[in-house]
Design a protein around this motif. Structure first.
Motif, PDB file in Angstrom:
ATOM      1  N   SER A   1       7.949   1.972  10.610  1.00  0.00           N
ATOM      2  CA  SER A   1       7.306   3.284  10.531  1.00  0.00           C
ATOM      3  C   SER A   1       8.270   4.330   9.990  1.00  0.00           C
ATOM      4  CB  SER A   1       6.763   3.692  11.900  1.00  0.00           C
ATOM      5  OG  SER A   1       7.799   3.724  12.869  1.00  0.00           O
TER       6      SER A   1
ATOM      7  N   LEU B   1      -1.736   4.701   7.730  1.00  0.00           N
ATOM      8  CA  LEU B   1      -1.070   4.982   6.459  1.00  0.00           C
ATOM      9  C   LEU B   1      -1.710   6.182   5.759  1.00  0.00           C
ATOM     10  CD1 LEU B   1       1.251   3.849   4.838  1.00  0.00           C
ATOM     11  CD2 LEU B   1      -0.378   2.443   3.584  1.00  0.00           C
TER      12      LEU B   1
ATOM     13  N   GLN C   1       0.169   9.720   4.959  1.00  0.00           N
ATOM     14  CA  GLN C   1       0.177  10.276   3.609  1.00  0.00           C
ATOM     15  C   GLN C   1       0.021  11.794   3.632  1.00  0.00           C
ATOM     16  OE1 GLN C   1      -3.095   8.821   1.283  1.00  0.00           O
ATOM     17  NE2 GLN C   1      -2.616  10.078  -0.504  1.00  0.00           N
TER      18      GLN C   1
ATOM     19  N   GLU D   1       8.590   3.805   6.193  1.00  0.00           N
ATOM     20  CA  GLU D   1       7.428   4.302   5.462  1.00  0.00           C
ATOM     21  C   GLU D   1       7.468   5.821   5.345  1.00  0.00           C
ATOM     22  OE1 GLU D   1       4.288   0.681   6.490  1.00  0.00           O
ATOM     23  OE2 GLU D   1       4.171   2.558   7.601  1.00  0.00           O
TER      24      GLU D   1
ATOM     25  N   GLU E   1       0.807  -1.217   0.000  1.00  0.00           N
ATOM     26  CA  GLU E   1       0.000   0.000   0.000  1.00  0.00           C
ATOM     27  C   GLU E   1       0.844   1.274   0.000  1.00  0.00           C
ATOM     28  OE1 GLU E   1      -2.421  -3.093   2.330  1.00  0.00           O
ATOM     29  OE2 GLU E   1      -0.326  -2.565   1.935  1.00  0.00           O
ATOM     30  N   ILE E   2       2.035   1.217   0.586  1.00  0.00           N
ATOM     31  CA  ILE E   2       2.870   2.411   0.695  1.00  0.00           C
ATOM     32  C   ILE E   2       3.310   2.898  -0.680  1.00  0.00           C
ATOM     33  CG2 ILE E   2       5.157   1.331   0.885  1.00  0.00           C
ATOM     34  CD1 ILE E   2       3.937   4.185   3.095  1.00  0.00           C
TER      35      ILE E   2
END
Length: 380
Positions: A281, A264, A268, A284, A197-198
């Motif tokens: 973390s 997430l 963003q 990301e 998803e990142i």
């Protein structure tokens, strides 16, 4: 080829890595036959993992870290004492691991930093080779810069790391940046394993700070700071049980129940991330180009190492407590390193598969050498 995972399941880091690796393997026509997940009680596998991990999972009791309620720091003595008192339980876990391996018959065992995974490989000697994956194996690399004046902590952490890798064919060290391999101890550096998803979101910037703390008892520090800075909007994710999804402590300080997709989404759009120096973390945040302030849990040497190394890699700054004043001053000066980090991360599939395949190439070469020596003996 068939893969079985053994995962140290306290926290979310190793579990998230396992999900990411299962996706890489499936896309490359490999088969994941299941995962053994270790935790303190050995009863339940976290729901976020079972929802994303599309293969059978089995729980078992495994040693875990114990924290002091008063000081909020890692308690090494209690951690060791707890492990000794539960020795019979861990023997049962070793038997369960062995039974599961025999039933699923994998070609490769992947150990995500579980102590019993290493002990099992050493005692039971299964036919399948074991490959270990974790950021902690980078700490064994002589090029890694450790915090100064922590020789005992370094010894204890590295001893634990060696135990997780007993009998391992290779140790794959997840790293913020490329490192030279340390082939004398079969340590090979690979990029972080991040959830898919990142890579599918486009970051923006809104006027709030995102906080993630692995120990909810540290929230007192954040609350004290925010009382003096009430105009700063802060969203904090913590592990404290609560009846509602969001606990609005004040107008601009909200505490959220841990929720992967929601975290997430908020990362963003945040202005910056403050976190207790967990590896995933920070990775990301680096991927999305978010400035980061890393605050290690007191006396948690691994997190102290993470913070120091992430600062070296350009992730952001470090701190000792949840006082965000220095971070707010730092944010305008932060240099975005997301392009370099994304380029490094893009090599994760290739490098992992290359290191795995080389194990079997070496084994085949050893077999050829033995056969050649045998034939030479016969002909002579």
């Amino acid at each position: 080829m068939k893969y079985l995972f053994i995962i140290q399941g306290e926290g979310r880091g190793h579990l998230t890595q396992a999900i990411a690796l299962s996706e890489i393997l499936s896309k490359n026509n490999h088969q994941v036959v299941g995962a053994l997940v270790g935790s303190a009680d050995g009863k339940n596998v976290p729901s976020f993992f079972t929802e994303k991990f599309q293969f059978p999972s089995f729980s078992f009791a495994s040693p875990c870290l114990v924290y002091c309620k008063k000081t909020k720091s890692l308690d090494v003595r209690k951690t060791l004492t707890s492990s000794i008192l539960k020795l019979k339980t861990y023997i049962s876990s070793l038997r369960k691991i062995n039974t599961t391996i025999n039933q699923l018959n994998p070609d490769v065992i992947i150990n995500f930093y579980d102590v019993l995974g290493g002990i099992h490989q050493f005692l039971f000697r299964p036919q399948a080779p074991m490959v270990c994956i974790a950021h902690q194996y980078l700490l064994l690399n002589p090029d890694f810069q450790h915090p100064k004046k922590h020789w005992l902590d370094k010894f204890l952490v590295n001893t634990n790391t060696h135990i997780t890798a007993l009998g391992a064919a290779k140790k794959l060290a997840l790293s913020f940046t490329p490192f030279n391999n340390y082939e004398q101890q079969a340590i090979y550096t690979i990029p972080p394993l991040l959830r898919t998803e990142i890579t599918q979101i486009s970051p923006t910037t809104e006027n709030y700070i995102l906080v993630y703390m692995t120990q909810h008892t540290l929230a007192d520090e954040l609350i004290k700071w925010h009382a003096k800075n009430p105009k700063v909007m802060v969203h904090c994710f913590w592990d404290k049980p609560q009846n509602t999804e969001v606990f609005k402590y004040s107008r601009n300080l909200h505490f959220h129940r841990i929720n992967g997709p929601k975290f997430l989404e908020m990362m963003q759009n945040c202005k910056g991330l403050v976190t207790t120096a967990g590896f995933e973390s920070v990775c990301e945040a680096m991927y999305l180009g978010k400035p980061t302030m890393m605050i290690p849990v007191p006396k948690h040497y691994e997190q102290a190492c993470n913070a120091l190394d992430a600062k070296r890699a350009g992730a952001g700054i470090t701190g000792n407590r949840f006082d965000l004043a220095a971070f707010l001053n730092y944010i305008p000066q932060h240099q975005d390193i997301s392009s370099d980090f994304q380029a490094w991360h893009s090599r994760s599939s290739f490098l992992f598969l290359r290191e795995i395949e080389s194990i079997f190439e070496n084994n085949n070469q050893i077999s050829v050498d033995i056969l050649g020596a045998s034939m030479a003996g016969i002909n002579s």
